[in-house]
Scaffold this active site. Structure first.
Site, PDB file in Angstrom:
ATOM      1  N   SER A 183       3.164   3.099  13.809  1.00  0.00           N
ATOM      2  CA  SER A 183       2.380   3.016  12.573  1.00  0.00           C
ATOM      3  C   SER A 183       1.422   4.194  12.473  1.00  0.00           C
ATOM      4  O   SER A 183       0.802   4.584  13.463  1.00  0.00           O
ATOM      5  CB  SER A 183       1.579   1.704  12.549  1.00  0.00           C
ATOM      6  OG  SER A 183       0.763   1.659  11.397  1.00  0.00           O
ATOM      7  N   ASP A 327       6.899   2.032   1.715  1.00  0.00           N
ATOM      8  CA  ASP A 327       6.631   0.774   1.001  1.00  0.00           C
ATOM      9  C   ASP A 327       7.468   0.620  -0.263  1.00  0.00           C
ATOM     10  O   ASP A 327       7.328  -0.398  -0.960  1.00  0.00           O
ATOM     11  CB  ASP A 327       5.140   0.654   0.670  1.00  0.00           C
ATOM     12  CG  ASP A 327       4.328   0.267   1.891  1.00  0.00           C
ATOM     13  OD1 ASP A 327       3.088   0.350   1.819  1.00  0.00           O
ATOM     14  OD2 ASP A 327       4.943  -0.104   2.924  1.00  0.00           O
TER      15      ASP A 327
HETATM   16  O1  LIG Z   1      -2.284   3.305   5.909  1.00  0.00           O
HETATM   17  C1  LIG Z   1      -1.944   2.420   5.073  1.00  0.00           C
HETATM   18  O2  LIG Z   1      -2.720   1.940   4.219  1.00  0.00           O
HETATM   19  C2  LIG Z   1      -0.542   1.923   5.117  1.00  0.00           C
HETATM   20  C3  LIG Z   1       0.395   2.574   5.875  1.00  0.00           C
HETATM   21  C4  LIG Z   1       1.803   2.151   5.968  1.00  0.00           C
HETATM   22  O3  LIG Z   1       2.016   1.511   7.198  1.00  0.00           O
HETATM   23  P1  LIG Z   1       2.687   2.292   8.455  1.00  0.00           P
HETATM   24  O4  LIG Z   1       1.830   3.483   8.724  1.00  0.00           O
HETATM   25  O5  LIG Z   1       2.627   1.262   9.543  1.00  0.00           O
HETATM   26  O6  LIG Z   1       4.062   2.670   8.040  1.00  0.00           O
HETATM   27  C5  LIG Z   1       2.195   1.178   4.859  1.00  0.00           C
HETATM   28  O7  LIG Z   1       3.411   0.476   5.195  1.00  0.00           O
HETATM   29  C6  LIG Z   1       1.127   0.162   4.600  1.00  0.00           C
HETATM   30  O8  LIG Z   1       1.476  -0.616   3.465  1.00  0.00           O
HETATM   31  C7  LIG Z   1      -0.228   0.734   4.320  1.00  0.00           C
HETATM   32  C1  LIG Z   2       2.935  -3.115   5.494  1.00  0.00           C
HETATM   33  C2  LIG Z   2       2.155  -3.247   4.443  1.00  0.00           C
HETATM   34  O1  LIG Z   2       0.779  -3.400   4.493  1.00  0.00           O
HETATM   35  P1  LIG Z   2      -0.113  -3.616   5.799  1.00  0.00           P
HETATM   36  O2  LIG Z   2       0.484  -2.784   6.923  1.00  0.00           O
HETATM   37  O3  LIG Z   2      -1.475  -3.121   5.393  1.00  0.00           O
HETATM   38  O4  LIG Z   2      -0.096  -5.091   6.118  1.00  0.00           O
HETATM   39  C3  LIG Z   2       2.693  -3.220   3.053  1.00  0.00           C
HETATM   40  O5  LIG Z   2       1.851  -3.281   2.121  1.00  0.00           O
HETATM   41  O6  LIG Z   2       3.924  -3.130   2.870  1.00  0.00           O
END
Ligand SMILES: O=C(O)C1=C[C@@H](OP(=O)(O)O)[C@@H](O)[C@H](O)C1
Ligand SMILES: C=C(OP(=O)(O)O)C(=O)O
EC number: 2.5.1.19
Length: 447
Positions: A183, A327
C-alpha cells in the site's frame, strides 16, 4: 439493506459525483494539524469521512458545519489523548492516524468493528517503519487492534532549534525505510507525520512500489498546507525538515474520480447520454478511467471540467496496467464483462489487500451473475459477454463499496433482476450511488 437491480434500457441526465474521498481525508487531516481555523469546501459525505471526523474530534479538533462546507479548528501538534480511536472501515484514515498519533501521543490504541474487512488488512509495513522511529507497537500479527506507544523520554528536538510549538518529538528523526509493495498509504502516513517529528526525516520506499497517484495527492496537499517536502522524481525518497507547522487555509474538494468511474462504466454499457461535472485535471489516478473506456470504444469526452458519455456503442476488450487507477479497476472490469473479447487488468495484486480480496472475491461474485472472469496472482482476466449475463441470482457485497458498484454495473445488463445483499456498504465512499443511478433512469429497489 439489500437492493434489487433491474436491467436498464437507457440512462440519461447530469449527475454530480461525490466529493473526492482521498482529498477529503487529506484536507481534514491537514486542517486538524494546524493550530488555526481552516475551511474545507464540499468535503465528502460518506462513512469514511464520518469516521475521520469522529477521530479528529476525539483528538480535540473542533468541526463546525457551514452548509456544504466544514470549518475546522485544529489541535496543532498537541492532540488530546482519547486512549482509543475507531476509524470504522477506512484504511487510509487508520494508516494516516497511526503515524500522526505515534508522533504526537504517548499511548494510543486503534480498534475497528469491521473485523472481517479492515480487521483483516495488513498494517505490518507501517508498524515496522514506526518502530524504526522509536515507537513500541502491539498488534495481532500486524493487524487490528493495534497499540502504539511513543512515550519514551520526550527527546528534545535536535534540528532547527526544536519544534516551533515548544513541544518535543515522540518519534526520532533520521532515515526510515518502508515497503511500497502492499500500500502507498504507509508512505503517505509517514509523510503526514514527518513535519511533527522534532528531527528531519528521510523516507526511503523499498520494493515494487504501487499506487503512486495517491502519493502525489499527499504531496500536493502537504505543499498546500505550507509543508516543505523534497521528493525524488520516482517518489522513492523524501526529505522532510522536522518541526514544521501546518498552515490553516481554505481548501476545495474536487469530484471523486473512483465514484465517477462507476457512473462512467454504467453509462458506457447501456444506451445513454450522461454528463458528470466537477471532474478536473488533478492528481487522482482514476481520471484515467476516461482513457480506458475510450480505448474500449466508448463515446466519452472530458473537457477538463466534466465528462460526457454517450453509451450504446459496442465495447471491445483490451490489456491495461491497472495500478495507476487502482480504485477504478473494479468498475472498469464490470464494463469489460460486457465487452467483446478478452480484457486483462494486470499489475493489480494489491487489490487483494483492500476492503476484501478484490481479485478472488470480486471474481466469484461476478461469475455468479454469468460473467466469465479468471484471475492470476496480480491479474483480473475477463472473457467478455457483449450479449449480457443471465443474472436472476443474489450476490454478496463482501463489505466492499467498490464490489457493490461493480456488481450493480453488470446487473444493468443482466437478463433477470439481481439482488445485491448488504448493499448499504456502498456508503463507505458513495452513499448516493443508487439514488444517482435512479435519477439517470435505472430501477433499483431497496428490499
Ligand atoms: O492514499 C489513499 O487515500 C488511498 C490509496 C489507495 O490505496 P493503496 O495505496 O493501498 O493502493 C486507494 O486504494 C485508497 O482508496 C485510498
Ligand atoms: C481501498 C479503499 O479505501 P481505503 O484503503 O481508504 O479503505 C477504496 O476506497 O477503495
Amino acid at each position: 439493506m439489500d437492493v434489487c437491480v433491474y436491467p436498464a434500457t437507457r440512462l440519461e441526465g447530469v449527475v454530480h459525483p461525490p466529493s473526492s474521498k482521498n482529498y477529503t481525508t487529506r484536507y481534514l487531516l491537514a486542517a486538524a494539524l494546524t493550530e488555526g481555523e481552516s475551511l474545507i469546501r464540499f468535503p465528502a459525505e460518506s462513512e469514511d469521512a464520518t469516521a475521520l471526523k469522529r477521530c479528529l474530534t476525539d483528538l480535540g479538533a473542533v468541526l463546525t458545519p457551514e452548509g456544504e462546507h466544514l470549518r475546522v479548528r485544529g489541535f496543532g501538534a498537541n492532540p488530546r489523548n482519547p486512549g482509543t480511536l475507531n476509524p470504522g472501515n477506512a484504511g487510509a484514515v487508520l494508516r494516516f492516524l497511526m503515524a500522526v498519533c505515534a508522533a504526537t501521543l504517548d499511548d494510543i490504541t486503534f480498534v475497528t468493528d469491521y473485523v472481517e474487512s479492515l480487521g483483516k488488512r495488513p498494517q505490518g509495513d507501517l508498524l515496522d517503519a514506526l518502530k524504526q522511529l522509536g515507537a513500541e507497537v502491539e498488534s495481532r500479527d500486524g493487524r487490528l487492534p493495534i497499540r502504539i506507544r511513543s512515550g519514551g523520554p520526550r527527546t528534545a528536538a535536535t534540528t532547527g532549534g526544536g519544534r516551533l510549538d515548544g513541544g518535543s518529538s515522540r518519534l526520532r528523526g533520521g532515515t526510515v525505510r518502508v515497503s511500497g509493495e502492499v500500500s502507498s498509504q504507509y508512505t503517505s502516513a509517514l509523510l503526514f507525520a514527518a513535519p511533527l517529528i522534532g528531527g528531519d526525516l528521510t523516507i526511503e520506499v523499498t520494493g515494487d512500489m504501487k499506487s503512486r497517484p495517491p502519493i502525489r495527492q499527499t504531496l500536493q496537499v502537504l505543499r498546500e498546507a505550507g509543508i516543505r517536502v523534497e521528493a525524488s522524481d520516482d517518489l522513492r525518497r523524501f526529505h522532510i525538515p522536522g518541526g514544521q507547522r501546518y498552515r490553516a487555509r481554505e481548501y476545495t474538494v474536487p469530484g471523486d474520480y473512483p465514484g465517477a468511474a462507476a457512473l462512467m462504466a454504467a453509462a458506457a454499457v447501456v444506451p445513454s447520454d450522461v454528463t458528470i461535472p466537477r471532474l478536473f485535471h488533478d492528481e487522482q489516478g482514476e481520471r484515467q478511467a476516461v482513457e480506458v473506456l475510450a480505448a474500449m470504444g466508448a463515446d466519452i469526452a472530458h473537457d477538463g471540467q466534466q465528462v460526457r458519455i454517450r453509451g450504446g456503442r459496442p465495447l471491445r476488450g483490451g490489456r491495461f496496467d491497472g495500478d495507476p487507477f487502482t480504485d477504478a479497476v473494479l468498475a472498469l472490469t464490470a464494463a469489460a464483462v460486457l465487452a467483446e473479447g478478452e480484457t486483462v487488468f494486470y499489475n493489480v495484486e494489491n487489490l487483494r489487500y483492500k476492503e476484501c480480496d478484490r481479485i478472488s472475491d470480486y471474481r466469484a461474485e461476478l461469475n455468479k451473475l454469468g460473467a466469465r472472469v479468471g484471475e492470476e496472482r496480480d491479474k483480473l482476466i475477463v472473457a467478455g459477454r457483449p450479449e449480457g449475463v443471465e443474472g436472476g441470482v443474489a450476490v454478496e457485497s463482501r463489505i466492499d463499496h467498490r464490489v457493490i458498484m461493480g456488481l450493480t454495473i453488470v446487473s444493468l445488463r443482466a437478463r433477470e433482476p439481481v439482488v445485491i445483499r448488504d448493499a448499504h456498504h456502498v456508503a463507505k465512499s458513495y452513499p448516493a450511488f443508487f439514488d444517482d443511478l435512479r435519477r439517470l433512469g435505472a430501477r433499483i429497489d431497496e428490499m
